[in-house]
Scaffold this motif. Sequence first.
Motif, PDB file in Angstrom:
ATOM      1  N   ASN A 299       0.834  -1.280  -0.117  1.00 20.72           N
ATOM      2  CA  ASN A 299      -0.234   0.009   0.015  1.00 20.72           C
ATOM      3  C   ASN A 299       0.705   1.289  -0.131  1.00 20.72           C
ATOM      4  OD1 ASN A 299       0.410   0.775   2.751  1.00 20.72           O
ATOM      5  ND2 ASN A 299      -0.907  -0.377   3.441  1.00 20.72           N
ATOM      6  N   GLY A 300       0.240   2.397  -0.485  1.00 21.41           N
ATOM      7  CA  GLY A 300       1.107   3.718  -0.467  1.00 21.41           C
ATOM      8  C   GLY A 300       1.740   4.144   0.617  1.00 21.41           C
ATOM      9  N   THR A 301       0.979   4.060   1.899  1.00 21.09           N
ATOM     10  CA  THR A 301       1.817   4.270   3.293  1.00 21.09           C
ATOM     11  C   THR A 301       3.125   3.582   3.282  1.00 21.09           C
ATOM     12  OG1 THR A 301       0.300   2.845   4.561  1.00 21.09           O
ATOM     13  CG2 THR A 301      -0.320   5.189   4.282  1.00 21.09           C
ATOM     14  N   GLU A 302       3.049   2.057   3.069  1.00 20.99           N
ATOM     15  CA  GLU A 302       4.267   1.325   3.408  1.00 20.99           C
ATOM     16  C   GLU A 302       5.316   1.937   2.157  1.00 20.99           C
ATOM     17  OE1 GLU A 302       3.558  -3.122   3.902  1.00 20.99           O
ATOM     18  OE2 GLU A 302       1.487  -2.515   3.232  1.00 20.99           O
ATOM     19  N   VAL A 303       4.952   2.194   0.922  1.00 16.99           N
ATOM     20  CA  VAL A 303       5.779   2.762  -0.195  1.00 16.99           C
ATOM     21  C   VAL A 303       6.462   3.842   0.431  1.00 16.99           C
ATOM     22  CG1 VAL A 303       6.019   3.450  -2.153  1.00 16.99           C
ATOM     23  CG2 VAL A 303       4.724   1.548  -1.978  1.00 16.99           C
ATOM     24  N   VAL A 304       5.719   4.946   0.914  1.00 16.68           N
ATOM     25  CA  VAL A 304       6.098   6.173   1.340  1.00 16.68           C
ATOM     26  C   VAL A 304       7.385   5.836   2.431  1.00 16.68           C
ATOM     27  CG1 VAL A 304       5.784   8.292   2.353  1.00 16.68           C
ATOM     28  CG2 VAL A 304       4.194   7.506   0.630  1.00 16.68           C
ATOM     29  N   SER A 305       6.908   4.987   3.563  1.00 15.82           N
ATOM     30  CA  SER A 305       7.881   4.935   4.418  1.00 15.82           C
ATOM     31  C   SER A 305       9.108   4.137   4.138  1.00 15.82           C
ATOM     32  CB  SER A 305       7.146   4.027   5.591  1.00 15.82           C
ATOM     33  OG  SER A 305       6.218   4.538   6.077  1.00 15.82           O
ATOM     34  N   LYS A 306       9.000   3.204   3.143  1.00 16.13           N
ATOM     35  CA  LYS A 306      10.367   2.669   2.559  1.00 16.13           C
ATOM     36  C   LYS A 306      11.214   3.657   1.844  1.00 16.13           C
ATOM     37  CE  LYS A 306       8.360  -1.933   2.239  1.00 16.13           C
ATOM     38  NZ  LYS A 306       8.919  -3.453   2.045  1.00 16.13           N
ATOM     39  N   VAL A 307      10.388   4.569   0.940  1.00 17.16           N
ATOM     40  CA  VAL A 307      11.315   5.553   0.245  1.00 17.16           C
ATOM     41  C   VAL A 307      11.835   6.654   1.061  1.00 17.16           C
ATOM     42  CG1 VAL A 307      10.436   5.147  -1.981  1.00 17.16           C
ATOM     43  CG2 VAL A 307       9.379   6.980  -0.618  1.00 17.16           C
ATOM     44  N   ARG A 308      11.490   6.912   2.216  1.00 17.43           N
ATOM     45  CA  ARG A 308      11.731   7.805   3.300  1.00 17.43           C
ATOM     46  C   ARG A 308      13.088   7.294   3.928  1.00 17.43           C
ATOM     47  NH1 ARG A 308       9.950  11.934   0.453  1.00 17.43           N
ATOM     48  NH2 ARG A 308       8.034  12.661   1.043  1.00 17.43           N
ATOM     49  N   ASN A 309      12.983   5.924   4.341  1.00 17.63           N
ATOM     50  CA  ASN A 309      13.894   5.425   4.908  1.00 17.63           C
ATOM     51  C   ASN A 309      15.264   5.265   4.183  1.00 17.63           C
ATOM     52  OD1 ASN A 309      12.715   4.883   7.244  1.00 17.63           O
ATOM     53  ND2 ASN A 309      11.942   3.129   6.778  1.00 17.63           N
ATOM     54  N   GLU A 310      14.942   5.267   2.747  1.00 19.01           N
ATOM     55  CA  GLU A 310      16.029   5.249   1.747  1.00 19.01           C
ATOM     56  C   GLU A 310      16.852   6.571   1.563  1.00 19.01           C
ATOM     57  OE1 GLU A 310      17.330   2.692  -0.025  1.00 19.01           O
ATOM     58  OE2 GLU A 310      16.298   1.329   1.205  1.00 19.01           O
ATOM     59  N   GLY A 311      15.945   7.689   1.887  1.00 18.70           N
ATOM     60  CA  GLY A 311      16.488   8.856   1.917  1.00 18.70           C
ATOM     61  C   GLY A 311      15.844   9.855   0.793  1.00 18.70           C
ATOM     62  N   ILE A 312      15.026   9.263   0.339  1.00 18.74           N
ATOM     63  CA  ILE A 312      14.180   9.942  -0.846  1.00 18.74           C
ATOM     64  C   ILE A 312      13.121  10.904  -0.415  1.00 18.74           C
ATOM     65  CG2 ILE A 312      12.597   9.773  -2.889  1.00 18.74           C
ATOM     66  CD1 ILE A 312      13.906   6.884  -3.215  1.00 18.74           C
ATOM     67  N   THR A 313      13.286  12.198  -0.658  1.00 19.63           N
ATOM     68  CA  THR A 313      12.852  13.266   0.146  1.00 19.63           C
ATOM     69  C   THR A 313      11.748  14.128  -0.740  1.00 19.63           C
ATOM     70  OG1 THR A 313      14.871  14.973  -0.564  1.00 19.63           O
ATOM     71  CG2 THR A 313      14.810  13.596   1.604  1.00 19.63           C
ATOM     72  N   ILE A 314      11.570  13.623  -2.182  1.00 26.39           N
ATOM     73  CA  ILE A 314      10.867  14.488  -3.037  1.00 26.39           C
ATOM     74  C   ILE A 314       9.486  14.436  -2.195  1.00 26.39           C
ATOM     75  CG2 ILE A 314      11.937  13.622  -4.962  1.00 26.39           C
ATOM     76  CD1 ILE A 314       9.166  11.815  -5.277  1.00 26.39           C
ATOM     77  N   PRO A 315       8.408  15.901  -2.704  1.00 33.67           N
ATOM     78  CA  PRO A 315       7.256  15.743  -2.417  1.00 33.67           C
ATOM     79  C   PRO A 315       6.328  14.686  -2.711  1.00 33.67           C
ATOM     80  CG  PRO A 315       7.951  17.696  -3.203  1.00 33.67           C
ATOM     81  CD  PRO A 315       9.030  16.730  -3.745  1.00 33.67           C
ATOM     82  N   ILE A 316       5.697  13.939  -1.641  1.00 33.05           N
ATOM     83  CA  ILE A 316       4.809  12.997  -2.034  1.00 33.05           C
ATOM     84  C   ILE A 316       3.342  13.217  -1.721  1.00 33.05           C
ATOM     85  CG2 ILE A 316       4.240  10.365  -2.152  1.00 33.05           C
ATOM     86  CD1 ILE A 316       6.956   9.825  -1.504  1.00 33.05           C
ATOM     87  N   PHE A 317       2.371  13.133  -2.618  1.00 31.05           N
ATOM     88  CA  PHE A 317       0.755  13.552  -2.164  1.00 31.05           C
ATOM     89  C   PHE A 317       0.065  12.285  -2.106  1.00 31.05           C
ATOM     90  CE2 PHE A 317       2.774  17.522  -3.578  1.00 31.05           C
ATOM     91  CZ  PHE A 317       2.241  18.502  -2.859  1.00 31.05           C
ATOM     92  N   ALA A 318      -0.466  12.154  -0.926  1.00 26.93           N
ATOM     93  CA  ALA A 318      -1.417  11.202  -0.941  1.00 26.93           C
ATOM     94  C   ALA A 318      -2.598  11.369  -1.701  1.00 26.93           C
ATOM     95  CB  ALA A 318      -1.923  10.631   0.619  1.00 26.93           C
TER      96      ALA A 318
END
Length: 127
Positions: free
Chosen positions: A66-85
């Motif tokens: 799901n989207g929340t898991e994807v966002v958590s994983k990319v944030r943990n990878e240091g990806i900081t782009i704006p992500i809109f739910a």
Amino acid sequence: MNCTGLSKFKILVADDSRPVRLVLKTYLAQLGFEPTFAENGTEALQQLTDKKFDVAFMDVYMPEINGTEVVSKVRNEGITIPIFAMTTGDDEEMLAKCLDCGYNSFLLKPIIKTELAKIISKLTDSY
């Protein structure tokens, strides 16, 4: 608003709904953009970790991951782009959960072109 001069501005749209993807493809094309699409969370995660995007619009509820898991994983990878739910739910608890997991903000469905254009305009002002 027409951003044809910003063709290098990279947008990811992740949503399992074909109609939502088609609407966003149309709206973004009218604004001068050619987005990349992901149909599920696995594709979205792969796209975000393999390529450089300037912004992502991601469904909260997608198959596989799901989207929340994807966002958590990319944030943990240091990806900081704006992500809109992107969600149909506008209750405060759900929106707070989105922000807590790393989304920057949200875009309510059904997507309204003027709201999308406002977000894109703010992001491209400093591009």
